[in-house]
Design an enzyme around this catalytic site. Structure first.
Site, mmCIF file in Angstrom:
data_model
loop_
_atom_site.group_PDB
_atom_site.id
_atom_site.type_symbol
_atom_site.label_atom_id
_atom_site.label_comp_id
_atom_site.label_asym_id
_atom_site.label_seq_id
_atom_site.Cartn_x
_atom_site.Cartn_y
_atom_site.Cartn_z
ATOM 1 N N ARG A 176 0.831 -1.220 0.000
ATOM 2 C CA ARG A 176 0.000 0.000 0.000
ATOM 3 C C ARG A 176 0.859 1.262 0.000
ATOM 4 O O ARG A 176 0.556 2.241 0.681
ATOM 5 C CB ARG A 176 -0.950 0.043 1.203
ATOM 6 N N SER A 225 -9.994 0.171 4.243
ATOM 7 C CA SER A 225 -9.190 -0.074 5.445
ATOM 8 C C SER A 225 -8.507 1.214 5.886
ATOM 9 O O SER A 225 -7.859 1.882 5.088
ATOM 10 C CB SER A 225 -8.131 -1.139 5.169
ATOM 11 N N GLU A 295 -3.440 3.771 6.788
ATOM 12 C CA GLU A 295 -3.261 3.500 5.355
ATOM 13 C C GLU A 295 -3.841 4.674 4.560
ATOM 14 O O GLU A 295 -3.374 5.008 3.485
ATOM 15 C CB GLU A 295 -4.008 2.207 4.990
HETATM 16 C C1 LIG Z 1 -15.140 0.324 -0.008
HETATM 17 C C2 LIG Z 1 -13.655 0.461 -0.248
HETATM 18 C C3 LIG Z 1 -12.890 -0.681 -0.433
HETATM 19 C C4 LIG Z 1 -11.513 -0.579 -0.653
HETATM 20 N N1 LIG Z 1 -10.790 -1.722 -0.840
HETATM 21 C C5 LIG Z 1 -9.472 -1.637 -1.080
HETATM 22 C C6 LIG Z 1 -8.698 -2.831 -1.291
HETATM 23 O O1 LIG Z 1 -9.199 -3.956 -1.276
HETATM 24 N N2 LIG Z 1 -7.361 -2.691 -1.524
HETATM 25 C C7 LIG Z 1 -6.769 -1.462 -1.562
HETATM 26 O O2 LIG Z 1 -5.552 -1.396 -1.795
HETATM 27 N N3 LIG Z 1 -7.476 -0.324 -1.364
HETATM 28 C C8 LIG Z 1 -8.796 -0.380 -1.126
HETATM 29 N N4 LIG Z 1 -9.514 0.770 -0.909
HETATM 30 C C9 LIG Z 1 -8.815 2.073 -0.879
HETATM 31 C C10 LIG Z 1 -8.786 2.832 -2.222
HETATM 32 O O3 LIG Z 1 -9.836 2.417 -3.051
HETATM 33 C C11 LIG Z 1 -7.457 2.661 -2.954
HETATM 34 O O4 LIG Z 1 -6.382 3.081 -2.149
HETATM 35 C C12 LIG Z 1 -7.452 3.465 -4.273
HETATM 36 O O5 LIG Z 1 -6.393 3.003 -5.074
HETATM 37 C C13 LIG Z 1 -7.301 4.967 -4.072
HETATM 38 O O6 LIG Z 1 -7.503 5.594 -5.338
HETATM 39 P P1 LIG Z 1 -8.173 7.030 -5.462
HETATM 40 O O7 LIG Z 1 -8.121 7.425 -6.886
HETATM 41 O O8 LIG Z 1 -9.503 7.041 -4.814
HETATM 42 O O9 LIG Z 1 -7.131 7.908 -4.638
HETATM 43 P P2 LIG Z 1 -7.452 9.076 -3.602
HETATM 44 O O10 LIG Z 1 -8.099 8.482 -2.394
HETATM 45 O O11 LIG Z 1 -8.139 10.198 -4.259
HETATM 46 O O12 LIG Z 1 -5.961 9.527 -3.235
HETATM 47 C C14 LIG Z 1 -5.093 8.667 -2.532
HETATM 48 C C15 LIG Z 1 -3.697 9.316 -2.529
HETATM 49 O O13 LIG Z 1 -3.168 9.317 -3.845
HETATM 50 C C16 LIG Z 1 -2.876 10.659 -4.274
HETATM 51 N N5 LIG Z 1 -3.169 10.707 -5.706
HETATM 52 C C17 LIG Z 1 -4.337 10.390 -6.328
HETATM 53 N N6 LIG Z 1 -4.184 10.479 -7.665
HETATM 54 C C18 LIG Z 1 -2.904 10.862 -7.882
HETATM 55 C C19 LIG Z 1 -2.129 11.114 -9.052
HETATM 56 N N7 LIG Z 1 -2.639 11.003 -10.288
HETATM 57 N N8 LIG Z 1 -0.834 11.480 -8.899
HETATM 58 C C20 LIG Z 1 -0.291 11.615 -7.665
HETATM 59 N N9 LIG Z 1 -0.971 11.399 -6.525
HETATM 60 C C21 LIG Z 1 -2.257 11.018 -6.637
HETATM 61 C C22 LIG Z 1 -3.746 11.553 -3.409
HETATM 62 O O14 LIG Z 1 -3.194 12.845 -3.291
HETATM 63 C C23 LIG Z 1 -3.711 10.780 -2.092
HETATM 64 O O15 LIG Z 1 -2.510 11.056 -1.414
HETATM 65 C C24 LIG Z 1 -10.893 0.698 -0.684
HETATM 66 C C25 LIG Z 1 -11.674 1.852 -0.503
HETATM 67 C C26 LIG Z 1 -13.043 1.737 -0.288
HETATM 68 C C27 LIG Z 1 -13.861 2.986 -0.119
#
Ligand SMILES: Cc1cc2nc3c(=O)[nH]c(=O)nc-3n(C[C@H](O)[C@H](O)[C@H](O)COP(=O)(O)OP(=O)(O)OC[C@H]3O[C@@H](n4cnc5c(N)ncnc54)[C@H](O)[C@@H]3O)c2cc1C
Length: 310
Positions: A176, A225, A295
Site C-alpha cells: 500500500r 481499510s 493507510e
Molecule cells: C469500499 C472500499 C474498499 C476498498 N478496498 C481496497 C482494497 O481492497 N485494496 C486497496 O488497496 N485499497 C482499497 N480501498 C482504498 C482505495 O480504493 C485505494 O487506495 C485506491 O487506489 C485509491 O484511489 P483514489 O483514486 O480514490 O485515490 P485518492 O483516495 O483520491 O488519493 C489517494 C492518494 O493518492 C494521491 N493521488 C491520487 N491520484 C494521484 C495522481 N494522479 N498522482 C499523484 N498522486 C495522486 C492523493 O493525493 C492521495 O494522497 C478501498 C476503498 C473503499 C472505499
C-alpha cells in the site's frame, strides 16, 4: 500558503479545463467528509495537465492531487491552494499486444471491465476496489492475491513541472505504498497484462466481487481499510480484540462488520474520524505495544489535531 486572486484568473486564461473556487470536497470523497478546495482545477486532457504543472512549478503555487477520493480524509477546514483532479486524463492505447497505456483519470472499475472485454488478464482480482488509476498506482492498491504495481511497466511522472517515465523499480512499490504521490504526480501508466479469454476473466472478476460483497458489507460511507496490517497481524483483529468494534466518536464509528473500516453514520466530521483514529491507535498500542499506521491519506489543515499523517 493561500493563493492570490491572480492565480485563478491566469489558470482560467491558460487552461482548457475547469477552474472553480471554494468547491466542497465532501461529495468527491467516499467518506463524504471534508471542507472546500480553495481552487479545484480539472485539466481537459494530458497536454492541459502538462501545461498546468509547468505553471504550478513556475509560480510555486501549493497543490495536491485528488483521485477518486476513496482513500482520503479531507480536513473540515478544507484544503488551501490548488486541488487538482485528473479525471479527464483518459487516454487508452494498446501500443503492443497485451500492453495498455492509460491516463491517470481512468476509474479502476472501468479499467478492469475494459481488460475483461479485451481478454487481458492481471487486474481482475482487484475488482471492487474504487478509485482511479492514478490513486491505484500511488497506493499500490491490492488484495492478498496481488497488487496493481505488479502489472506496472512504467509510469509517466510529473515532478517540478517536468515529465519523465519512471520504471517500475523506480516507483518502489511496496505494501500500500510507492515512491509516488505528494509532489510526484502520476499522469500516465503502462501496464503489462497477459492474454486470456473474456469468459474466464469475467468469472474471476465476479468471484472477487462476490468475496468483497460478503467481507465488506458495511452499509455506510467509508474509505476502506483505515490502518495498514502490521507485519504478522491483521489490523481488524487487533482492533476487535481491544473491544473497539462499534466504538463511536459523534457520527464516526468503527464498523460493526469490519473493524478496520471507520464509517460515517450521517454527519461525521474529519475531526471526529481523526479522534477515533487516535483512540484506536492508543488503545491498540496500550494493549499490545503495536503501533497501527494509517493507510489512508490526509488532505488539508487539521490544525490543532496535530500531524495527521503520523
Ligand atoms: C469500499 C472500499 C474498499 C476498498 N478496498 C481496497 C482494497 O481492497 N485494496 C486497496 O488497496 N485499497 C482499497 N480501498 C482504498 C482505495 O480504493 C485505494 O487506495 C485506491 O487506489 C485509491 O484511489 P483514489 O483514486 O480514490 O485515490 P485518492 O483516495 O483520491 O488519493 C489517494 C492518494 O493518492 C494521491 N493521488 C491520487 N491520484 C494521484 C495522481 N494522479 N498522482 C499523484 N498522486 C495522486 C492523493 O493525493 C492521495 O494522497 C478501498 C476503498 C473503499 C472505499
Amino acid at each position: 500558503m493561500k493563493l492570490d486572486g491572480a492565480c485563478a484568473e491566469q489558470l482560467r486564461l491558460e487552461l482548457r479545463g475547469t477552474v472553480a473556487a471554494q468547491v466542497p470536497l465532501a461529495p468527491l470523497t467516499r467518506w463524504r467528509i471534508g471542507g472546500p478546495a480553495e481552487l479545484l482545477v480539472r485539466p481537459a486532457d494530458r497536454d492541459d495537465a502538462l501545461h498546468l504543472f509547468a505553471l504550478v512549478a513556475q509560480q510555486g503555487w501549493p497543490y495536491c492531487l485528488l483521485g477518486g477520493g476513496s482513500n482520503l480524509l479531507v480536513a473540515d477546514a478544507g484544503v488551501a491552494g490548488l486541488v487538482i483532479q485528473l479525471d479527464a486524463v483518459r487516454l487508452l492505447e494498446e501500443p503492443r499486444p497485451a500492453c495498455l497505456r492509460l491516463g491517470a483519470g481512468w476509474p479502476l472499475p472501468r479499467l478492469i471491465a475494459e481488460t475483461v472485454r479485451r481478454g487481458l488478464a492481471g487486474l481482475e482480482h482487484l475488482a471492487g476496489i474504487p478509485g482511479t488509476v492514478g490513486g491505484a498506482v500511488v497506493m499500490n492498491a491490492g488484495v492478498a492475491a496481488g497488487c496493481f504495481g505488479q502489472r506496472v511497466q512504467r509510469v509517466l511522472v510529473v515532478e517540478d513541472g517536468l515529465a519523465r517515465w519512471w520504471s517500475a523499480a523506480d516507483c518502489a512499490f511496496a505494501y500500500r505504498d510507492s515512491a509516488l504521490g505528494g509532489r510526484r504526480v502520476v499522469l500516465e501508466v503502462e501496464l503489462e497484462l497477459a492474454p486470456s479469454t473474456s469468459a474466464e476473466l469475467a468469472a474471476r472478476r465476479e468471484a472477487a466481487l462476490r468475496h468483497r460483497r460478503q467481507a465488506q458489507r458495511v452499509g455506510w460511507p467509508n474509505a476502506g481499510s483505515v490502518f495498514r496490517n502490521p507485519p504478522g497481524y491483521s489490523a481488524w483483529q487487533l482492533i476487535a480484540a481491544c473491544g473497539l468494534r462499534g466504538e463511536r466518536c459523534g457520527d464516526a464509528q468503527v464498523s460493526e462488520q469490519h473493524c478496520n473500516f471507520i464509517v460515517n453514520r450521517g454527519t461525521a466530521t474529519a475531526a471526529e474520524v481523526l479522534t477515533l483514529i487516535r483512540r484506536v491507535q492508543q488503545r491498540v498500542a496500550g494493549a499490545t505495544g503495536i503501533c497501527l499506521e494509517p493507510e489512508i491519506h490526509f488532505l488539508g489543515d487539521f490544525g490543532a489535531m496535530d500531524d495527521a499523517n503520523s
